[in-house]
Design a protein around this motif. Structure first.
Motif, PDB file in Angstrom:
ATOM      1  N   GLU A   1       0.843  -1.212   0.000  1.00  0.00           N
ATOM      2  CA  GLU A   1       0.000   0.000   0.000  1.00  0.00           C
ATOM      3  C   GLU A   1       0.872   1.254   0.000  1.00  0.00           C
ATOM      4  N   LYS A   2       1.954   1.218   0.801  1.00  0.00           N
ATOM      5  CA  LYS A   2       2.874   2.368   0.841  1.00  0.00           C
ATOM      6  C   LYS A   2       3.554   2.571  -0.516  1.00  0.00           C
ATOM      7  N   TYR A   3       3.941   1.453  -1.140  1.00  0.00           N
ATOM      8  CA  TYR A   3       4.647   1.548  -2.429  1.00  0.00           C
ATOM      9  C   TYR A   3       3.823   2.333  -3.452  1.00  0.00           C
ATOM     10  N   LYS A   4       2.502   2.166  -3.347  1.00  0.00           N
ATOM     11  CA  LYS A   4       1.627   2.805  -4.342  1.00  0.00           C
ATOM     12  C   LYS A   4       1.700   4.329  -4.252  1.00  0.00           C
ATOM     13  N   GLU A   5       2.171   4.841  -3.108  1.00  0.00           N
ATOM     14  CA  GLU A   5       2.239   6.302  -2.912  1.00  0.00           C
ATOM     15  C   GLU A   5       3.475   6.931  -3.558  1.00  0.00           C
ATOM     16  N   TYR A   6       4.478   6.123  -3.876  1.00  0.00           N
ATOM     17  CA  TYR A   6       5.736   6.694  -4.362  1.00  0.00           C
ATOM     18  C   TYR A   6       5.892   6.561  -5.865  1.00  0.00           C
ATOM     19  N   LYS A   7       6.702   7.473  -6.403  1.00  0.00           N
ATOM     20  CA  LYS A   7       6.989   7.428  -7.839  1.00  0.00           C
ATOM     21  C   LYS A   7       8.043   6.339  -8.079  1.00  0.00           C
ATOM     22  N   THR A   8       7.770   5.462  -9.015  1.00  0.00           N
ATOM     23  CA  THR A   8       8.715   4.377  -9.312  1.00  0.00           C
ATOM     24  C   THR A   8       9.740   4.848 -10.342  1.00  0.00           C
ATOM     25  N   PRO A   9      10.895   4.194 -10.461  1.00  0.00           N
ATOM     26  CA  PRO A   9      11.370   3.134  -9.590  1.00  0.00           C
ATOM     27  C   PRO A   9      12.005   3.708  -8.327  1.00  0.00           C
ATOM     28  N   PHE A  10      12.043   2.901  -7.260  1.00  0.00           N
ATOM     29  CA  PHE A  10      12.721   3.323  -6.031  1.00  0.00           C
ATOM     30  C   PHE A  10      13.156   2.091  -5.241  1.00  0.00           C
ATOM     31  N   TYR A  11      14.077   2.313  -4.334  1.00  0.00           N
ATOM     32  CA  TYR A  11      14.474   1.232  -3.427  1.00  0.00           C
ATOM     33  C   TYR A  11      13.709   1.384  -2.125  1.00  0.00           C
ATOM     34  N   HIS A  12      13.314   0.275  -1.558  1.00  0.00           N
ATOM     35  CA  HIS A  12      12.737   0.280  -0.207  1.00  0.00           C
ATOM     36  C   HIS A  12      13.605  -0.591   0.693  1.00  0.00           C
ATOM     37  N   TYR A  13      13.975  -0.052   1.842  1.00  0.00           N
ATOM     38  CA  TYR A  13      14.707  -0.846   2.840  1.00  0.00           C
ATOM     39  C   TYR A  13      13.801  -1.115   4.030  1.00  0.00           C
ATOM     40  N   ASP A  14      13.646  -2.378   4.342  1.00  0.00           N
ATOM     41  CA  ASP A  14      12.774  -2.827   5.428  1.00  0.00           C
ATOM     42  C   ASP A  14      13.584  -2.786   6.732  1.00  0.00           C
ATOM     43  N   ILE A  15      13.326  -1.774   7.515  1.00  0.00           N
ATOM     44  CA  ILE A  15      14.146  -1.506   8.689  1.00  0.00           C
ATOM     45  C   ILE A  15      13.995  -2.591   9.759  1.00  0.00           C
ATOM     46  N   GLU A  16      12.779  -3.159   9.814  1.00  0.00           N
ATOM     47  CA  GLU A  16      12.533  -4.202  10.817  1.00  0.00           C
ATOM     48  C   GLU A  16      13.396  -5.434  10.518  1.00  0.00           C
ATOM     49  N   LEU A  17      13.464  -5.792   9.233  1.00  0.00           N
ATOM     50  CA  LEU A  17      14.280  -6.949   8.861  1.00  0.00           C
ATOM     51  C   LEU A  17      15.770  -6.642   9.087  1.00  0.00           C
ATOM     52  N   LEU A  18      16.167  -5.406   8.797  1.00  0.00           N
ATOM     53  CA  LEU A  18      17.566  -5.032   9.029  1.00  0.00           C
ATOM     54  C   LEU A  18      17.895  -5.186  10.516  1.00  0.00           C
ATOM     55  N   GLU A  19      16.993  -4.723  11.356  1.00  0.00           N
ATOM     56  CA  GLU A  19      17.245  -4.815  12.808  1.00  0.00           C
ATOM     57  C   GLU A  19      17.321  -6.268  13.274  1.00  0.00           C
ATOM     58  N   LYS A  20      16.420  -7.087  12.750  1.00  0.00           N
ATOM     59  CA  LYS A  20      16.446  -8.507  13.133  1.00  0.00           C
ATOM     60  C   LYS A  20      17.763  -9.160  12.701  1.00  0.00           C
ATOM     61  N   THR A  21      18.216  -8.783  11.506  1.00  0.00           N
ATOM     62  CA  THR A  21      19.474  -9.320  10.980  1.00  0.00           C
ATOM     63  C   THR A  21      20.630  -8.890  11.887  1.00  0.00           C
ATOM     64  N   LEU A  22      20.599  -7.620  12.286  1.00  0.00           N
ATOM     65  CA  LEU A  22      21.675  -7.098  13.135  1.00  0.00           C
ATOM     66  C   LEU A  22      21.651  -7.744  14.522  1.00  0.00           C
ATOM     67  N   GLU A  23      20.444  -8.021  15.015  1.00  0.00           N
ATOM     68  CA  GLU A  23      20.353  -8.715  16.318  1.00  0.00           C
ATOM     69  C   GLU A  23      21.050 -10.059  16.232  1.00  0.00           C
ATOM     70  N   LYS A  24      20.771 -10.775  15.138  1.00  0.00           N
ATOM     71  CA  LYS A  24      21.354 -12.113  14.952  1.00  0.00           C
ATOM     72  C   LYS A  24      22.877 -12.046  14.859  1.00  0.00           C
ATOM     73  N   VAL A  25      23.346 -11.149  13.999  1.00  0.00           N
ATOM     74  CA  VAL A  25      24.787 -11.115  13.744  1.00  0.00           C
ATOM     75  C   VAL A  25      25.540 -10.682  15.004  1.00  0.00           C
ATOM     76  N   THR A  26      24.994  -9.715  15.726  1.00  0.00           N
ATOM     77  CA  THR A  26      25.729  -9.222  16.894  1.00  0.00           C
ATOM     78  C   THR A  26      25.650 -10.206  18.058  1.00  0.00           C
ATOM     79  N   ALA A  27      24.535 -10.933  18.160  1.00  0.00           N
ATOM     80  CA  ALA A  27      24.410 -11.892  19.271  1.00  0.00           C
ATOM     81  C   ALA A  27      25.521 -12.933  19.178  1.00  0.00           C
ATOM     82  N   LYS A  28      25.656 -13.536  17.989  1.00  0.00           N
ATOM     83  CA  LYS A  28      26.640 -14.615  17.848  1.00  0.00           C
ATOM     84  C   LYS A  28      28.066 -14.066  17.908  1.00  0.00           C
TER      85      LYS A  28
END
Ligand code: LLP
Length: 382
Positions: free
Chosen positions: A8-35
């Motif tokens: 739904e958010k994508y429909k508001e922006y002019k294409t093409p564009f990159y979207h970065y999913d911050i929640e997934l980035l944070e989860k990834t960082l939690e994993k990498v830093t924990a180990k």
């Protein structure tokens, strides 16, 4: 996974564009830093993969260091809160100005790629009355078995110093009064998914460590570079790389001396899966054997397919028609290599549908260019 909220958010922006999913980035960082922190490893983020402001700030907040390959990357890292004491600086062609600025900023370590570079760093350190900390980038002669453009650890690569030159290099370092040798640096390539390759790297480093040990040379830091690959085929199934398995290869197979610290320079594994390139379908053109899906993003926005024959998962995210069709997904650039996928089966697509090119968070936006006088691509983080 791209959620309905995102679409739904994508429909508001002019294409093409990159979207970065911050929640997934944070989860990834939690994993990498924990180990990594469990094992006492230091992870530097390789800025070359993605330098979006929010992405950088998020990575910095999780306490990663920075791996830079240009003076501007060092500047960027510092502007985003990375401490200079966490910055490593690699690259075969560091300019005088870049070296001087890195010294002024007291970065943690120069990863040196040639004898002449070490001599030049020594001269500039002398001028500033400082001692430059360096690591020698060693060419371990290990085949990363990835695309030849991103394989870097072989003897014939332009990167690193070969073991047969090492005696001479050490002689020169002894003479260089403003150089302190603190580390050995390795990086054998990128998008490596076969853990056996990292195992081979560990075993090779063990041999190299013996070589230094026999000469009573005390090395405090071992830096194994980056290279951990991601799952481009199934980003929904494997959104976060298996960091536990990756780090445990080093824990099992790399022999560190007491007080030696192990460093990593990860780029792709941290940011690739959180990025999507969102594009709109301009036209469907029916050929004799193929249908062309012409989208408004091209090799100017994502160069990887054209340059490395890389394959990214492509989804039509606004049309789930049961009827399917076979498409060549192509961009608008005047080059035949401007093609994202061939003979791809997708729901029957129409002009105006939104297309997501997945796993584009690493080496996507940073490699974009303005060929054909294209607009500079924007990115959004949410
Ligand atoms: N350290 C050094 C010395 C490197 O040269 C690189 C990447 C990294 C760390 C980070 O590697 P990673 O963890 O991201 O694999 N544009 C290509 C990849 C080029 C990689 C260059 N060096 C691509 O899109 O596949």
């Amino acid at each position: 996974m791209i959620s309905q909220y995102h679409i739904e958010k994508y429909k508001e922006y002019k294409t093409p564009f990159y979207h970065y999913d911050i929640e997934l980035l944070e989860k990834t960082l939690e994993k990498v830093t924990a180990k990594a922190s469990e094992l006492g490893y230091v992870v530097h983020y390789a800025l070359k993969a993605n330098v979006n402001d929010t992405v950088l700030r998020t990575i910095q907040k999780f306490g990663l260091g920075a791996d830079c390959v240009s003076g501007n990357e060092i500047k960027k890292a510092l502007e985003h809160g990375f401490e200079s004491s966490t910055i490593v600086f690699a690259g075969v062609g560091k300019t005088d100005e870049e070296i001087e600025n890195a010294l002024l900023n007291d970065i943690f370590c120069f990863n040196c790629e040639s004898l002449q570079e070490i001599q030049v760093i020594n001269q500039f350190a002398k001028k500033q009355n400082k001692t430059a900390r360096i690591a020698i980038r060693i060419n371990p002669n290990i085949n990363a078995k990835t695309h030849h453009y991103i394989t870097t650890g072989l003897e014939e690569n332009k990167f690193g110093i070969n073991m047969w030159e090492m005696e001479n290099v050490l002689e020169q370092i002894k003479e260089a009064k403003h150089i302190e040798l603190i580390g050995l640096h390795f990086h054998i390539g990128s998008q490596i998914t076969d853990m056996k390759i990292f195992r081979s790297l560990c075993l090779r480093i063990n041999e190299i460590q013996q070589w230094f040990n026999h000469r009573n040379i005390n090395i405090k830091h071992i830096n194994v570079g980056g290279g951990l690959g991601i799952d481009y085929t199934n980003p929904n199934k494997n959104p976060i790389p298996d960091f536990d398995n990756y780090f445990s290869q080093f824990q099992k197979f790399l022999t560190l001396f007491p007080n030696q610290q192990l460093h990593f320079e990860l780029g792709r594994a941290i940011v690739a899966q959180c990025g999507n390139l969102i594009s709109k379908v301009l036209y469907i053109k029916n050929g004799i054997n193929t249908n062309f899906m012409i989208i408004d993003a091209g090799m100017t926005e994502l160069l990887r397919p054209a340059l490395y024959q890389a394959s990214h998962k492509i989804e039509n995210i606004t049309n789930n028609s049961k009827e399917t069709e076979r498409y060549d997904v192509v961009g608008p650039i005047c080059e035949s290599s401007d093609c994202f996928a061939k003979a791809l089966i997708l729901p029957k697509t129409e002009r105006g549908d939104l297309i997501a090119i997945r796993s584009a968070g690493a080496y996507g936006e940073v490699m974009a260019n303005n060929y054909n006088l294209r607009n500079t691509i924007k990115s959004f983080v949410f």
